[in-house]
Design a protein around this motif. Structure first.
Motif, short mmCIF file in Angstrom:
data_model
loop_
_atom_site.label_atom_id
_atom_site.label_comp_id
_atom_site.label_asym_id
_atom_site.label_seq_id
_atom_site.Cartn_x
_atom_site.Cartn_y
_atom_site.Cartn_z
N ARG A 19 1.00 -1.28 0.15
CA ARG A 19 0.16 -0.06 0.11
C ARG A 19 0.93 1.42 0.09
N ILE A 20 0.40 2.44 -0.39
CA ILE A 20 1.07 3.69 -0.47
C ILE A 20 0.06 4.72 0.33
N PHE A 21 0.58 5.55 0.77
CA PHE A 21 0.18 6.41 1.71
C PHE A 21 0.37 8.18 1.37
N TYR A 22 -0.13 9.03 1.53
CA TYR A 22 0.16 10.33 1.56
C TYR A 22 0.43 10.70 3.14
N VAL A 23 1.63 11.62 3.36
CA VAL A 23 1.71 12.22 4.38
C VAL A 23 0.88 13.34 4.62
N GLU A 24 -0.11 13.31 5.82
CA GLU A 24 -1.02 14.41 5.91
C GLU A 24 -0.44 15.43 6.99
N ALA A 25 -0.01 14.82 8.09
CA ALA A 25 0.28 15.75 9.04
C ALA A 25 1.55 14.80 10.04
N TRP A 26 2.30 15.61 10.79
CA TRP A 26 3.19 14.92 11.76
C TRP A 26 3.32 15.43 13.18
N ARG A 27 3.61 14.70 13.98
CA ARG A 27 3.72 15.54 15.52
C ARG A 27 5.01 15.03 15.92
N GLU A 42 5.70 11.19 14.99
CA GLU A 42 4.70 10.38 14.47
C GLU A 42 3.78 11.15 13.23
N PHE A 43 3.51 10.24 12.44
CA PHE A 43 2.80 10.90 11.12
C PHE A 43 1.70 10.23 10.95
N GLU A 44 0.73 11.20 10.59
CA GLU A 44 -0.59 10.98 10.37
C GLU A 44 -0.61 10.70 8.69
N LEU A 45 -1.27 9.72 8.08
CA LEU A 45 -1.27 9.26 7.13
C LEU A 45 -2.48 8.88 6.32
N THR A 46 -2.73 9.10 5.00
CA THR A 46 -4.07 8.54 4.17
C THR A 46 -3.35 7.71 2.99
N ASP A 47 -4.22 6.57 3.18
CA ASP A 47 -4.10 5.60 1.84
C ASP A 47 -4.30 6.53 0.76
N ALA A 48 -3.30 6.46 -0.34
CA ALA A 48 -3.44 7.39 -1.48
C ALA A 48 -4.37 6.62 -2.41
N ILE A 49 -5.14 5.52 -2.33
CA ILE A 49 -5.81 4.84 -3.04
C ILE A 49 -7.51 4.64 -2.44
N ASN A 50 -7.38 4.19 -1.28
CA ASN A 50 -8.53 4.11 -0.83
C ASN A 50 -9.05 4.95 0.50
N ASP A 55 -1.70 5.80 11.43
CA ASP A 55 -0.83 6.74 12.39
C ASP A 55 0.49 5.69 12.24
N ALA A 56 1.72 6.32 12.09
CA ALA A 56 2.89 5.41 11.87
C ALA A 56 4.03 6.43 12.48
N PHE A 57 4.97 5.69 12.88
CA PHE A 57 6.28 6.33 13.37
C PHE A 57 7.26 6.68 12.14
N GLU A 58 7.90 7.74 12.20
CA GLU A 58 9.24 8.06 11.19
C GLU A 58 9.77 6.61 10.81
N PHE A 92 -2.76 2.11 14.38
CA PHE A 92 -1.54 2.64 15.09
C PHE A 92 -0.54 1.84 15.16
N MET A 93 0.83 2.10 14.75
CA MET A 93 2.07 1.36 14.49
C MET A 93 2.58 1.54 15.68
N ASP A 94 2.81 0.52 16.85
CA ASP A 94 3.40 0.97 18.08
C ASP A 94 4.49 0.18 18.28
N ASP A 95 5.09 -0.65 17.71
CA ASP A 95 6.31 -1.50 17.86
C ASP A 95 7.36 -0.77 17.16
N PHE A 96 8.14 -0.26 18.00
CA PHE A 96 9.41 0.56 17.33
C PHE A 96 10.20 -0.63 16.68
N SER A 97 10.40 -1.88 17.18
CA SER A 97 11.37 -2.80 16.52
C SER A 97 10.83 -3.12 15.29
N PHE A 98 9.71 -3.08 14.82
CA PHE A 98 9.18 -3.45 13.56
C PHE A 98 9.74 -2.68 12.32
N GLY A 99 10.30 -1.77 12.50
CA GLY A 99 10.76 -0.85 11.50
C GLY A 99 12.40 -0.98 11.43
#
Length: 175
Positions: A19-27, A42-50, A55-58, A92-99
């Protein structure tokens, strides 16, 4: 705090490789606990297709396309096997190790060049949804601003403007 991504960039997210996402905002978050201070974005994202929200970490993001090239990229993007949205929920992506190591992985569907395909109805629909969402957000911001001014100063002109914005919102909802 400087970020690698900016508003309107298209990114992929660890765990959402197809999937691909637009960056809408960040905190910018500065968290203090008994072990010290940590800062992250933290980034707020919107799926570019649907249009689904996320929300995801940088550390979980990977740049796919800069804002100035996003429209051309989406025109050529193949949405044939694009996953359906999971529903009208927030993730919400909350597992830092995932990245960790994600940048080393080849994101499925992101490394190859986009196929030359005409704009599909689904892509058009997703862009229309995103455009309507932005318009609705702008109208809600305008309404809230006028109501705050009305409550602060009691000037009926602000209430009249807020009522006009609400009428626009209702018309938008009926369309």
């Amino acid at each position: 705090m400087k970020t690698e991504f900016t508003f309107g960039d298209i990114v992929s997210v660890a765990g959402y490789e197809n999937r691909i996402f637009y960056v809408e905002a960040w905190r910018e978050v500065k968290e203090t606990d008994e072990w010290g201070v940590s800062e992250y974005v933290e980034f707020e994202l919107t799926d570019a297709i649907n249009g689904e929200f996320l929300d995801a970490f940088e550390t979980d993001l990977r740049l796919v396309c800069r804002k100035q090239f996003a429209e051309d990229y989406l025109l050529a993007y193949d949405v044939t096997d694009y996953p359906e949205p999971a529903g009208p929920s927030f993730h919400f992506m909350d597992d830092f190790s995932f990245g960790i190591g994600y940048a080393k992985k080849k994101a499925v569907g992101m490394a190859r060049e986009p196929k030359e395909t005409p704009k599909t109805a689904r892509a058009l629909s997703a862009q229309e949804v995103a455009k309507r969402k932005r318009k609705t957000d702008e109208l809600l911001d305008e309404y809230n601003d006028n109501m705050r001014l009305y409550e602060s100063f009691g000037d009926a002109e602000y209430k009249t403007k807020a009522d006009g914005v609400m009428a626009k919102l209702r018309r938008e909802a009926d369309e």
